[in-house]
Design a protein around this motif. Structure first.
Motif, mmCIF file in Angstrom:
data_model
loop_
_atom_site.group_PDB
_atom_site.id
_atom_site.type_symbol
_atom_site.label_atom_id
_atom_site.label_comp_id
_atom_site.label_asym_id
_atom_site.label_seq_id
_atom_site.Cartn_x
_atom_site.Cartn_y
_atom_site.Cartn_z
ATOM 1 N N ILE A 181 0.942 -1.357 -0.039
ATOM 2 C CA ILE A 181 -0.029 0.002 0.007
ATOM 3 C C ILE A 181 0.812 1.233 0.062
ATOM 4 O O ILE A 181 0.612 2.198 -0.832
ATOM 5 C CB ILE A 181 -0.947 0.099 0.983
ATOM 6 C CG1 ILE A 181 -1.920 -1.172 0.994
ATOM 7 C CG2 ILE A 181 -1.799 1.133 1.316
ATOM 8 C CD1 ILE A 181 -2.894 -1.024 -0.284
ATOM 9 N N TYR A 226 1.492 5.909 -7.426
ATOM 10 C CA TYR A 226 0.351 6.562 -7.689
ATOM 11 C C TYR A 226 -0.670 7.151 -6.946
ATOM 12 O O TYR A 226 -0.995 6.576 -5.925
ATOM 13 C CB TYR A 226 -0.591 5.220 -8.562
ATOM 14 C CG TYR A 226 -1.579 5.749 -9.268
ATOM 15 C CD1 TYR A 226 -1.463 5.871 -10.525
ATOM 16 C CD2 TYR A 226 -3.123 5.636 -8.982
ATOM 17 C CE1 TYR A 226 -2.630 6.235 -11.284
ATOM 18 C CE2 TYR A 226 -4.165 5.861 -9.792
ATOM 19 C CZ TYR A 226 -4.074 6.273 -11.051
ATOM 20 O OH TYR A 226 -4.825 6.700 -11.619
ATOM 21 N N LYS A 227 -0.498 8.383 -7.001
ATOM 22 C CA LYS A 227 -1.180 9.272 -6.199
ATOM 23 C C LYS A 227 -2.485 9.312 -5.751
ATOM 24 O O LYS A 227 -2.924 9.546 -4.773
ATOM 25 C CB LYS A 227 -0.489 10.722 -6.297
ATOM 26 C CG LYS A 227 0.987 11.112 -6.291
ATOM 27 C CD LYS A 227 1.540 10.706 -5.175
ATOM 28 C CE LYS A 227 3.051 10.845 -5.326
ATOM 29 N NZ LYS A 227 3.908 10.274 -4.300
ATOM 30 N N SER A 228 -3.303 8.982 -6.673
ATOM 31 C CA SER A 228 -4.712 9.032 -6.822
ATOM 32 C C SER A 228 -5.439 7.683 -6.602
ATOM 33 O O SER A 228 -6.496 7.681 -6.905
ATOM 34 C CB SER A 228 -5.377 9.710 -8.022
ATOM 35 O OG SER A 228 -5.166 8.810 -9.246
ATOM 36 N N ILE A 229 -4.674 6.935 -5.872
ATOM 37 C CA ILE A 229 -5.177 5.525 -5.476
ATOM 38 C C ILE A 229 -6.223 5.792 -4.555
ATOM 39 O O ILE A 229 -6.121 6.565 -3.684
ATOM 40 C CB ILE A 229 -4.126 4.505 -5.060
ATOM 41 C CG1 ILE A 229 -4.554 3.163 -4.967
ATOM 42 C CG2 ILE A 229 -3.238 4.921 -3.846
ATOM 43 C CD1 ILE A 229 -3.636 2.290 -4.911
ATOM 44 N N ARG A 230 -7.258 4.779 -4.562
ATOM 45 C CA ARG A 230 -8.406 4.888 -3.596
ATOM 46 C C ARG A 230 -8.472 3.568 -3.005
ATOM 47 O O ARG A 230 -8.446 2.398 -3.705
ATOM 48 C CB ARG A 230 -9.819 4.948 -4.465
ATOM 49 C CG ARG A 230 -10.966 5.729 -3.417
ATOM 50 C CD ARG A 230 -11.995 5.895 -4.245
ATOM 51 N NE ARG A 230 -12.919 4.686 -4.478
ATOM 52 C CZ ARG A 230 -13.560 4.604 -5.685
ATOM 53 N NH1 ARG A 230 -13.593 5.424 -6.404
ATOM 54 N NH2 ARG A 230 -14.090 3.443 -5.702
ATOM 55 N N ILE A 231 -8.148 3.638 -1.647
ATOM 56 C CA ILE A 231 -8.233 2.224 -0.860
ATOM 57 C C ILE A 231 -9.475 2.261 0.130
ATOM 58 O O ILE A 231 -9.757 3.218 0.868
ATOM 59 C CB ILE A 231 -7.104 2.326 0.004
ATOM 60 C CG1 ILE A 231 -5.690 2.252 -0.861
ATOM 61 C CG2 ILE A 231 -6.876 0.956 0.904
ATOM 62 C CD1 ILE A 231 -4.476 2.477 -0.111
ATOM 63 N N LYS A 267 1.031 4.020 -2.914
ATOM 64 C CA LYS A 267 0.556 5.336 -2.764
ATOM 65 C C LYS A 267 1.758 6.223 -3.080
ATOM 66 O O LYS A 267 1.514 7.288 -3.455
ATOM 67 C CB LYS A 267 0.314 5.593 -1.256
ATOM 68 C CG LYS A 267 -0.869 5.096 -0.787
ATOM 69 C CD LYS A 267 -1.125 5.546 0.593
ATOM 70 C CE LYS A 267 -2.624 5.192 1.090
ATOM 71 N NZ LYS A 267 -2.970 5.162 2.663
ATOM 72 N N ASP A 268 3.040 5.720 -3.198
ATOM 73 C CA ASP A 268 4.073 6.511 -3.539
ATOM 74 C C ASP A 268 4.294 6.753 -4.909
ATOM 75 O O ASP A 268 4.647 7.623 -5.704
ATOM 76 C CB ASP A 268 5.408 5.996 -2.947
ATOM 77 C CG ASP A 268 5.696 6.327 -1.465
ATOM 78 O OD1 ASP A 268 5.109 7.151 -0.917
ATOM 79 O OD2 ASP A 268 6.540 5.361 -1.126
#
Length: 151
Positions: A138, A145-150, A142-143
């Motif tokens: 995770i 791909y900045k717009s990841i939704r978790i 996040k590093d």
């Protein structure tokens, strides 16, 4: 020479700037993270077409129930004098396969859905979770791909 991935699932590998689609642990397609429209990580079904697998499992179990009733009718029939062992073993394989497919189709885990243009990719994170590297995965995602939704 085999490429080393930062993280490797059953169907994908994550490297520095791209996601590699894998078949039998060999890269057949590379997707640059800049080309990805969105990535969502959430709890969901491990299988992509889980409803079809569940349907097949239920149909196998329905066949086992039907065939078991036929075998019970053979016991109550006065004209039947011999019931062969093979006849009793016929429902065994469909029963085991039916139970397995129902369990596999209902299995939930963390999954990653990735959208690239009009294509949708569905990846199970089961192998990463079993390797105890989900939190690291995770952080890396996040590093990169900045717009990841978790969820």
């Amino acid at each position: 020479m085999e490429e080393q991935y930062l993280f490797e699932g059953e169907k994908f590998g994550l490297s520095e700037k791209s996601i590699h689609l894998l078949r039998n642990r060999y890269n057949y397609k590379t997707i640059d993270l800049d080309d990805v429209d969105s990535i969502t990580i959430e709890k969901g079904k491990d299988l992509n077409n889980w409803a079809w697998v569940l349907f097949i499992g239920v149909m196998l179990l329905a066949f086992v129930a039907y065939d078991s009733l036929k075998i019970l009718n053979l016991y109550s029939d006065e004209n039947t004098h011999v019931i062969y062992l093979e006849r009793l073993l016929v429902p065994l394989f469909p029963f085991v396969l039916g139970i397995y497919t129902v369990i596999i189709s209902l299995r939930n885990s963390k999954v990653m859905r990735m959208y690239v243009g009009s294509k949708k990719y569905h990846f199970s994170l089961r192998r990463i979770i079993k390797a105890d590297s989900y939190d690291e995965f995770i952080v890396q995602m996040k590093d990169r791909y900045k717009s990841i939704r978790i969820n």
